[in-house]
Design an enzyme around this catalytic site. Structure first.
Site, mmCIF file in Angstrom:
data_model
loop_
_atom_site.group_PDB
_atom_site.id
_atom_site.type_symbol
_atom_site.label_atom_id
_atom_site.label_comp_id
_atom_site.label_asym_id
_atom_site.label_seq_id
_atom_site.Cartn_x
_atom_site.Cartn_y
_atom_site.Cartn_z
ATOM 1 N N ALA A 1 2.487 12.505 7.787
ATOM 2 C CA ALA A 1 3.315 11.730 7.229
ATOM 3 C C ALA A 1 4.544 12.696 6.486
ATOM 4 O O ALA A 1 5.506 12.324 6.656
ATOM 5 C CB ALA A 1 2.732 10.776 5.942
ATOM 6 N N GLY B 1 -0.132 4.643 0.087
ATOM 7 C CA GLY B 1 -0.536 6.052 0.556
ATOM 8 C C GLY B 1 0.578 7.091 1.097
ATOM 9 O O GLY B 1 1.653 6.642 1.338
ATOM 10 N N ARG C 1 -6.304 14.495 7.266
ATOM 11 C CA ARG C 1 -6.933 14.189 6.382
ATOM 12 C C ARG C 1 -8.769 14.124 6.493
ATOM 13 O O ARG C 1 -9.645 14.465 5.831
ATOM 14 C CB ARG C 1 -6.639 13.195 5.039
ATOM 15 C CG ARG C 1 -7.087 11.445 5.640
ATOM 16 C CD ARG C 1 -6.711 10.685 4.910
ATOM 17 N NE ARG C 1 -5.401 10.442 4.768
ATOM 18 C CZ ARG C 1 -4.709 9.427 4.003
ATOM 19 N NH1 ARG C 1 -5.220 8.785 3.570
ATOM 20 N NH2 ARG C 1 -3.418 9.292 4.416
ATOM 21 N N ASN C 2 -8.998 13.407 7.527
ATOM 22 C CA ASN C 2 -10.229 13.394 8.459
ATOM 23 C C ASN C 2 -10.984 14.727 8.876
ATOM 24 O O ASN C 2 -12.021 15.163 8.378
ATOM 25 C CB ASN C 2 -10.353 12.362 9.569
ATOM 26 C CG ASN C 2 -10.114 10.924 9.055
ATOM 27 O OD1 ASN C 2 -10.940 10.436 8.705
ATOM 28 N ND2 ASN C 2 -8.906 10.543 9.373
ATOM 29 N N GLY D 1 0.831 -1.144 0.061
ATOM 30 C CA GLY D 1 -0.017 -0.007 -0.092
ATOM 31 C C GLY D 1 0.977 1.381 -0.106
ATOM 32 O O GLY D 1 2.056 1.472 0.706
ATOM 33 N N LYS E 1 -10.178 8.184 17.170
ATOM 34 C CA LYS E 1 -10.009 9.570 16.901
ATOM 35 C C LYS E 1 -10.251 10.356 15.642
ATOM 36 O O LYS E 1 -10.775 11.499 15.119
ATOM 37 C CB LYS E 1 -8.483 10.140 17.236
ATOM 38 C CG LYS E 1 -7.353 9.114 16.228
ATOM 39 C CD LYS E 1 -7.081 9.912 15.143
ATOM 40 C CE LYS E 1 -6.034 9.081 14.423
ATOM 41 N NZ LYS E 1 -5.499 9.517 12.974
#
Length: 483
Positions: free
Chosen positions: A236, A51, A368-369, A49, A286
């Site tokens: 990140a 991301g 991002r949320n 992955g 969270k």
């Protein structure tokens, strides 16, 4: 002059080389010893992955240990064929030309021309293609080091010693079920480090949570002792740019302590903890309230701006202050719900307070949320568009809202309502979670409903919810699949 610059660039980027080993080879040798590695047999680390966090994790390892080519092999798998749209290609070209080190690296690798052609529309770039040059599609503004990219999953994982799960939780089970087919004849059991934050809810035989490490265990048969979770209050791109950060690796002592030592760097401090599942669940929790925070903060600000737009511009500062106050109201309520839920999930919830709040804080600031919640509130996105967003990847908070709501709606988990003095499902004491579910999942309400929930005159003081949690024996080990 050019030669000297090229030398600096080469030292910084070529094969992850480092100017000062600083004990790195010793740490690598220690980990190799645990895997029984001999000379000529490299430790094989594969990221699954690509991301933002998965790519950064692989790039950090490549930067740190890639120089030891005969001792470690680092690669990353991502699906082939994902195209880079024209706008992203143009932005990528701007990023490349704003960074002299990146520009020279691409020219040296004879890779620059394809970005020129993509900007002009003469060719289409692929996500796996640019990843080889150090560009993550979900994080274009942060160039990474070049990575060894594999698009065939079997080739990537069949002989891996360490597999890093960089997939969203919603894709983890499917991909690891496929991986299990390639491991049927393995003799040595791999170690898996999961970076995923999210959960599934299972209602039979009793309501319980399934975390990504449990999904991997069920899909592959790899014992849970060989599966770890790494999480923390991290963004990140900032980690790759060497902003000071910390993370916690959780799991069995045999692996978590040596891997924590292997991963630890001056700017990235890794602690270790035995409480695997609870830390994993908190990582998903969270994300739920990060979405709600962005909703409420954007909506409140804009409602006040709209109502008083005709007043003197000097009022703007006061309106901003009002918005900050409203943020604190939301934060009080969301943290009280998180504390309440934590008391249901953890035998010693007070030990999780610091990590949970730290992870929540960084997600509210830049995750991002939170961004997704803001875009919904602005009307630039809608729930109907799904939770996989171009340039951002999977928004884990959406599936987490669904899972926590379904789980905490079960009457078998009932708790005593403080005012009505009767048993109710735990979700009845979590009005923000209920409202987010109605906005994001059942689509019964619009985003403004989150304001209505906070303005409810009957809403209890959040302190009371915390007191209820702390004064009652709410812990339900069955929620985490424990006897």
């Amino acid at each position: 002059m050019v030669g000297s610059i090229m030398g600096i660039v080469s030292n910084a980027y070529s094969n992850g080389s480092v100017q000062n080993n600083n004990g790195l080879e010793e740490k690598l040798d220690d980990l190799r010893g645990l895997f029984g590695k001999v000379d000529g047999d490299p430790l094989r680390i594969v990221g699954v992955g690509a991301g933002a966090w998965g790519s950064v994790f692989a790039a950090m390892l490549q930067d740190t240990y890639g120089v030891f080519r005969d001792k470690v092999q680092i690669r990353i798998w991502r699906r082939p064929g994902r195209t880079v749209d024209r706008d992203t290609a143009e932005h990528l070209f701007e990023v490349i030309n704003s960074r002299e080190d990146v520009l020279r690296r691409l020219i040296r690798r004879c890779a620059y021309l394809k970005y020129v052609e993509a900007r002009l529309g003469d060719r289409t770039l692929l996500a796996d293609e640019i990843l080889k040059d150090g560009f993550c599609l979900n994080m274009i503004d942060t160039p990474l080091c070049p990575l060894k990219v594999v698009t065939n999953l079997q080739e990537a994982v069949w002989d891996a010693d360490i597999v890093v799960n960089g997939l969203p939780s919603t894709e983890t089970r499917e991909i690891f079920e496929e991986i299990s087919k390639y491991w049927k004849e393995r003799i040595a059991v791999p170690v898996i480090i999961s970076l995923a934050k999210g959960i599934e809810a299972a209602l039979e035989p009793v309501p319980h949570i399934i975390t990504p490490t449990k999904m991997i265990n069920q899909a592959t048969g790899v014992p849970i002792e060989n599966i770890l979770y790494l999480g923390g209050p991290n963004i990140a791109s900032e980690i790759y740019n060497k902003e000071y950060a910390n993370a916690r690796i959780c799991g069995a002592e045999k692996w978590r302590k040596p891997i924590a030592k292997f991963l630890r760097q001056p700017h990235f401090i890794v602690w270790d903890n035995s409480d695997l599942v609870t830390h994993e669940v908190m990582g998903g929790l969270k994300n739920v309230y990060a979405i709600g925070a962005a909703y409420i903060w954007f909506l409140i600000y804009n409602i006040y701006i709209s109502c008083f737009f005709s007043l003197l511009s000097g009022m703007v500062a006061a309106l901003t202050n009002e918005s900050a106050t409203s943020k604190s109201v939301y934060f009080a309520h969301c943290t009280s719900e998180m504390i309440f839920i934590t008391h249901l999930l953890a035998e010693e919830p007070e030990k999780l307070a610091g990590p949970l709040l730290a992870d929540t804080y960084v997600t509210l600031l830049k995750g991002r949320n939170a961004w997704y919640g803001q875009m919904l509130a602005k009307g630039e996105l809608s729930p109907d568009m799904g939770d996989s967003i171009s340039g951002k990847g999977m928004i884990q908070g959406v599936s987490a809202v669904k899972a926590f709501f379904e789980l905490l709606s079960q009457s078998s988990l009932s708790v005593l309502h403080p005012e009505e003095n009767k048993p109710v499902a735990p979700v009845e004491l979590c009005p923000i979670l209920k409202t987010l579910y109605k906005i994001l999942i059942s689509r019964e309400q619009l985003s403004q409903a989150i304001l209505q929930a906070l303005r409810d005159e009957n809403l209890n003081d959040p302190r009371e919810r915390i007191e209820i949690a702390q004064s009652h024996a709410f812990y339900r080990p069955s929620l985490l699949g424990q006897p």
